[in-house]
Write an enzyme that holds these catalytic residues in place. Sequence first.
Site, PDB file in Angstrom:
ATOM      1  CG  ASP A 123     -28.102 -16.406 -53.286  1.00 31.70           C
ATOM      2  OD1 ASP A 123     -28.721 -17.416 -53.487  1.00 31.70           O
ATOM      3  OD2 ASP A 123     -28.443 -15.287 -53.020  1.00 31.70           O
ATOM      4  NE  ARG A 166     -23.091  -5.768 -51.968  1.00 28.14           N
ATOM      5  CZ  ARG A 166     -23.020  -6.792 -51.321  1.00 28.14           C
ATOM      6  NH1 ARG A 166     -21.966  -7.083 -50.913  1.00 28.14           N
ATOM      7  NH2 ARG A 166     -24.113  -7.479 -50.872  1.00 28.14           N
ATOM      8  CB  SER A 168     -31.616 -12.086 -48.448  1.00 25.59           C
ATOM      9  OG  SER A 168     -30.435 -11.549 -48.878  1.00 25.59           O
ATOM     10  CG  ASP A 214     -25.826  -5.622 -53.523  1.00 23.13           C
ATOM     11  OD1 ASP A 214     -25.810  -4.389 -53.387  1.00 23.13           O
ATOM     12  OD2 ASP A 214     -26.485  -6.122 -52.508  1.00 23.13           O
TER      13      ASP A 214
HETATM   14  N1  ARG Z   1     -31.484  -2.770 -50.451  1.00 25.79           N
HETATM   15  C1  ARG Z   1     -30.087  -2.569 -50.050  1.00 25.79           C
HETATM   16  C2  ARG Z   1     -29.226  -2.035 -51.191  1.00 25.79           C
HETATM   17  O1  ARG Z   1     -29.745  -2.159 -52.251  1.00 25.79           O
HETATM   18  C3  ARG Z   1     -29.463  -3.671 -49.540  1.00 25.79           C
HETATM   19  C4  ARG Z   1     -29.218  -4.908 -50.448  1.00 25.79           C
HETATM   20  C5  ARG Z   1     -28.784  -6.269 -50.002  1.00 25.79           C
HETATM   21  N2  ARG Z   1     -29.617  -6.756 -48.974  1.00 25.79           N
HETATM   22  C6  ARG Z   1     -29.814  -7.959 -48.351  1.00 25.79           C
HETATM   23  N3  ARG Z   1     -30.556  -8.260 -47.489  1.00 25.79           N
HETATM   24  N4  ARG Z   1     -28.914  -8.928 -48.559  1.00 25.79           N
HETATM   25  O2  ARG Z   1     -28.307  -1.548 -51.084  1.00 25.79           O
END
Ligand code: ARG
Length: 387
Positions: A13, A92, A173, A121
Site C-alpha cells: 500500500d 500508531r 496484510s 489505523d
Molecule cells: N486489527 C488490528 C488493529 O486494529 C491490527 C490492524 C493492522 N493489521 C494488519 N494485519 N495489517 O489494531
Amino acid sequence: MKKVVLAYSGGLDTSCAIKWLEEKGYYVIVFIADVGQNENFKAIKARALSTGAQKAYVLDLQKEFVEDYVFAALKAGAIYERKYLLATALSRPLIAKHQVAIAHKEKADALAHGCTGKGNDQVRFEVTAKILDPKLESIAPVRIWEFKTRNEEIDYAKAKGIPIDVTKKKPYSIDKNAYGMSIEAGILEDPWVEPPEEIYQMTVNPQNAPSRPVYLEIEFQKGIPVKVNKKAYSPINILQKLNEIGGAHGVGRVDMIENRLVGIKSREIYECPSGTILYTAHQELEALVLDRETMHYKQGISLKYADLIYYGLWETPLKKQLDDYINRTQTHVTGTIRLKLYRGNCMVVGRKSPFSRYKEELATYGEKDIFDQNLSEGFIKIWGMPF
Ligand code: ARG
C-alpha cells in the site's frame, strides 16, 4: 509543489502510495519508523527512493515505543475485547507524533499513510495528527485511489515497476513491531478456516513446541518488568528475550473476531508472546499487592484504557488523566512472578513481593491461624440484613 510526509512501511500500500502521490504532483518525503519490526531499513529506504520519494527519514523509535507506549498499556492492563494486546494500535500514535514533527521540520503541508478506509489505523494516524497539529492536511491514498481490489493494486505496482513482496497467492496484510504481530486478509477472511501454519512468524505451533516446560521468573519494579531469571534487561531487550522464549513454546497466538471502530467485524490473527507473558505476570502481581477495591476499580479502567488505545484516542485528556491514576496504582507493583511455559500455555506457578498483602496467618487452615472465626457470625448477619 505541495510537500507530503508519508508514513512508509515498504509494503504494497505505501509503495503504491509513493507513486500515486507523485503522480498527483506531490513532493514526497517518506518516514520509515523503526518500531522493532526488524526489517532491512536500508533496503526499504532505497525502495522508497527508487519508487519516487524525494527524501527519506528512518527513525529508531523502539525505546520510546516500549517505554512510553507498550509499558503504559501493560501497567493499565489494557487488552481489547479480552484478547488483543494492542501491539499495532500502540505504534500508531507514536508514528503519527514523529510524522508531525518531520512535517514541521520540512515545512510540509500534508501527511499521508497507507491505511484503507475500512480499518482502525487510518483513525489512529489522523486523529493523533489532528490533535497535534490541526493545520496539517491528511491524505489517505488507499481510500481514494482507483484500485478496487488488492489484486488490481498488485497489477499497478507491477506496471509501474514498484518492487513488492506480496504475491496474489500470499495476500496477507501483516503489521509487525517489537511487541507483536497482526495478520489478516487472504484465506483468513473466512472465519471458519483454521489459520494456515505459514502465517506465523513469531511462534512455533504449540504441537511442535518442546515436550518439557520452561520456567521464567519475571521481576517488576512499580509495574515495569526489569529482570528475567534474575538478569536485568533493557525494556526493548526484555521484549526480545520474552518473544524468543515464548515464541519457542508456542505462547501468544490469538485468533479473533474483533469489532473495528468503523463498525465492521473482522478476523485477525495476533502473535504476542512477550505481551502474553508480561500481561499474565503483571496481572498476577497486582492480585498479590493491590487492595481489593483498587483492583476491582482498576478492571474498569483497563477496559476504558484499551478502548482509548484501540480507538486512536491516545493524545486525549482522558488518556492522560488515566495515566496519572494508573501510575499511582503501580507504586507497590514490585515483586517477582514465576511462570511455566508449556506448549502454548503460560501458567503462573509462584509469586512474591515485599508489598504482598497475602497473609498466611489469615488464610491458613493450619496451626498458624490467627483469624477469629467467631467474628464472621455477626459480620454475615449485618452483611445480609438489607436483603
Ligand atoms: N486489527 C488490528 C488493529 O486494529 C491490527 C490492524 C493492522 N493489521 C494488519 N494485519 N495489517 O489494531
